[in-house]
Scaffold this active site. Structure first.
Site, mmCIF file in Angstrom:
data_model
loop_
_atom_site.group_PDB
_atom_site.id
_atom_site.type_symbol
_atom_site.label_atom_id
_atom_site.label_comp_id
_atom_site.label_asym_id
_atom_site.label_seq_id
_atom_site.Cartn_x
_atom_site.Cartn_y
_atom_site.Cartn_z
ATOM 1 N N LYS A 136 10.289 24.063 45.688
ATOM 2 C CA LYS A 136 10.769 22.765 46.148
ATOM 3 C C LYS A 136 11.482 22.868 47.500
ATOM 4 C CE LYS A 136 12.667 19.792 43.361
ATOM 5 N NZ LYS A 136 13.570 19.209 42.329
ATOM 6 N N ARG B 88 17.187 43.146 46.047
ATOM 7 C CA ARG B 88 16.442 43.801 47.121
ATOM 8 C C ARG B 88 16.892 45.253 47.262
ATOM 9 N NH1 ARG B 88 16.407 38.777 51.366
ATOM 10 N NH2 ARG B 88 18.347 38.279 50.271
ATOM 11 N N THR C 199 15.915 42.611 56.081
ATOM 12 C CA THR C 199 17.186 42.572 56.799
ATOM 13 C C THR C 199 18.323 42.880 55.833
ATOM 14 O OG1 THR C 199 16.303 40.908 58.324
ATOM 15 C CG2 THR C 199 18.694 41.134 58.227
ATOM 16 N N TYR D 260 7.426 32.374 46.334
ATOM 17 C CA TYR D 260 8.149 32.522 47.601
ATOM 18 C C TYR D 260 7.169 32.609 48.775
ATOM 19 C CZ TYR D 260 11.403 34.437 51.077
ATOM 20 O OH TYR D 260 12.160 34.646 52.202
ATOM 21 N N VAL E 84 19.085 20.424 49.995
ATOM 22 C CA VAL E 84 18.173 19.882 50.997
ATOM 23 C C VAL E 84 16.881 19.329 50.398
ATOM 24 C CG1 VAL E 84 19.066 21.325 52.853
ATOM 25 C CG2 VAL E 84 17.121 22.141 51.483
ATOM 26 N N GLY F 128 23.825 31.029 47.644
ATOM 27 C CA GLY F 128 24.813 31.309 48.671
ATOM 28 C C GLY F 128 26.209 31.401 48.079
ATOM 29 N N ALA G 81 13.234 29.469 59.474
ATOM 30 C CA ALA G 81 13.347 30.870 59.072
ATOM 31 C C ALA G 81 12.241 31.156 58.066
ATOM 32 C CB ALA G 81 14.712 31.137 58.457
ATOM 33 N N ASN H 262 12.250 17.449 54.464
ATOM 34 C CA ASN H 262 13.469 16.693 54.763
ATOM 35 C C ASN H 262 14.141 17.172 56.044
ATOM 36 O OD1 ASN H 262 13.265 15.030 52.519
ATOM 37 N ND2 ASN H 262 14.492 16.374 51.212
ATOM 38 N N LYS I 3 6.859 29.643 51.752
ATOM 39 C CA LYS I 3 7.081 29.891 53.176
ATOM 40 C C LYS I 3 5.816 29.614 53.995
ATOM 41 C CE LYS I 3 11.425 31.163 53.418
ATOM 42 N NZ LYS I 3 12.396 30.353 54.182
#
Length: 325
Positions: free
Chosen positions: A108, A203, A192, A162, A74, A53, A131, A116, A166
């Site tokens: 993780k 992407r 998106t 990935y 997190v 981010g 999400a 968590n 998910k």
């Protein structure tokens, strides 16, 4: 350490508005979600460790009294003073460029990070939205993909870190929902795009726009015949906002059901940018999905939602943002 505008811990309800946590809030989608929630009057805690981010995604919110940024990973215990009404769990690297670069952190955050975040939702009696992603369908054998399809995933392939992170996140979310009665929601996000994406995200659309604006040929993998559905970020945020306020506890696909080939998207980007460098074809990556298109019947029926922004309009806005940046 909580570093809100007031510099002190906040408590739920002190201003009469709902208090929400957005993990991964400084990411591309997280930043847009925080913006929407602040605009709706919510008191927002944006939590991120900035691994993928950027504070640039929320810099325009930092002066807002109802916005608070917290630097935290997190995958370690999450402590939030005071009450919480809702948790949007978006934390996760999502770019194919990250799958080989940081595979362990991806696994993780999908496992420990979700554990968590769910524990926090249980402790705070907060509604929880996961999400998830269309990647849970893998390289699908069913078209379009509906929520009852279990997918076709290679657990030991490059993309498996990935995809399986998910899928596990969905499993533990449903376990907390069934066993601990946590009030959960689950969105499966299809491709998106929009303003504030990382230019070297890896992407398709940021790659294409970045290459076109740099005067480079657009890299298309394979023959460019694989299909994608491309959804403008504002449509996704509207769907997530509606889902959190609905009573729909099953997974919900959010994506644009209009299918484009990768080659068609490349041609549209070339046209919008005025680039004349054309396309360079490269070998198809391992486990790259051949078709990806959502069945959004459930979103239409449960949320009254469907995308409003067409590909040309959305890409034009995104090109403009990339050009300014």
């Amino acid at each position: 350490m909580f570093t809100g505008a007031s510099g002190v811990p906040e408590t739920a309800g002190s201003s009469g508005s709902r208090r929400v946590l957005v993990t991964g809030g400084a990411g591309f989608i997280g930043g847009h979600l925080c913006e929407r929630l602040v605009g709706e009057g919510y008191r927002v805690i944006c939590m991120d460790n900035l691994r993928t981010g950027s504070l640039d995604n929320v810099k325009h919110l930092r002066s807002e009294p109802n916005f608070e940024y917290v630097d935290h990973d997190v995958t370690t215990y999450i402590h939030v003073p005071g009450g919480l009404d809702e948790i949007y769990h978006l934390a996760s690297p999502a770019s194919p460029a990250d799958f080989e670069r940081i595979p362990i952190p991806i696994l993780k955050v999908g496992a420990i990070g979700t554990y968590n975040a769910l524990g926090l939702a249980l402790a705070k009696d907060a509604r929880f939205l996961l999400a998830s992603t269309s990647e849970v369908y893998g390289d699908p054998k069913v078209h379009p993909q509906h929520e009852e399809y279990w997918g076709n995933v290679n657990p030991i392939g490059i993309r498996g870190v990935y995809d399986e992170a998910k899928r596990y996140a969905e499993s533990i979310t449903m376990a907390y929902h069934r066993h601990h009665r946590v009030d959960t929601r689950m969105v499966r996000i299809f491709n998106t795009y929009g303003p504030r994406m990382r230019s070297h995200d890896g992407r398709m659309i940021p790659n294409f726009i970045g290459q076109a604006l740099a005067g480079e040929p657009l890299t298309v993998y394979g023959a460019g015949e694989q299909t994608r559905s491309i959804q403008y970020v504002d449509d996704l945020i509207e769907g997530m906002f509606r889902l959190m306020r609905s009573e729909e506890t099953r997974p919900v696909n959010l994506g644009n059901p209009v299918e484009y080939t990768v080659a068609e998207v490349a041609e549209l980007v070339l046209s919008l940018t005025g680039s004349e460098r054309g396309v360079e074809y490269l070998p198809l990556p391992e486990d790259d999905p051949k078709r990806r298109c959502p069945d959004i019947t459930r979103a239409r029926e449960s949320l009254g939602w469907e995308p409003q922004v067409g590909a040309e309009e959305g890409l034009r806005k995104t090109v403009s943002c990339f050009s300014e940046r």
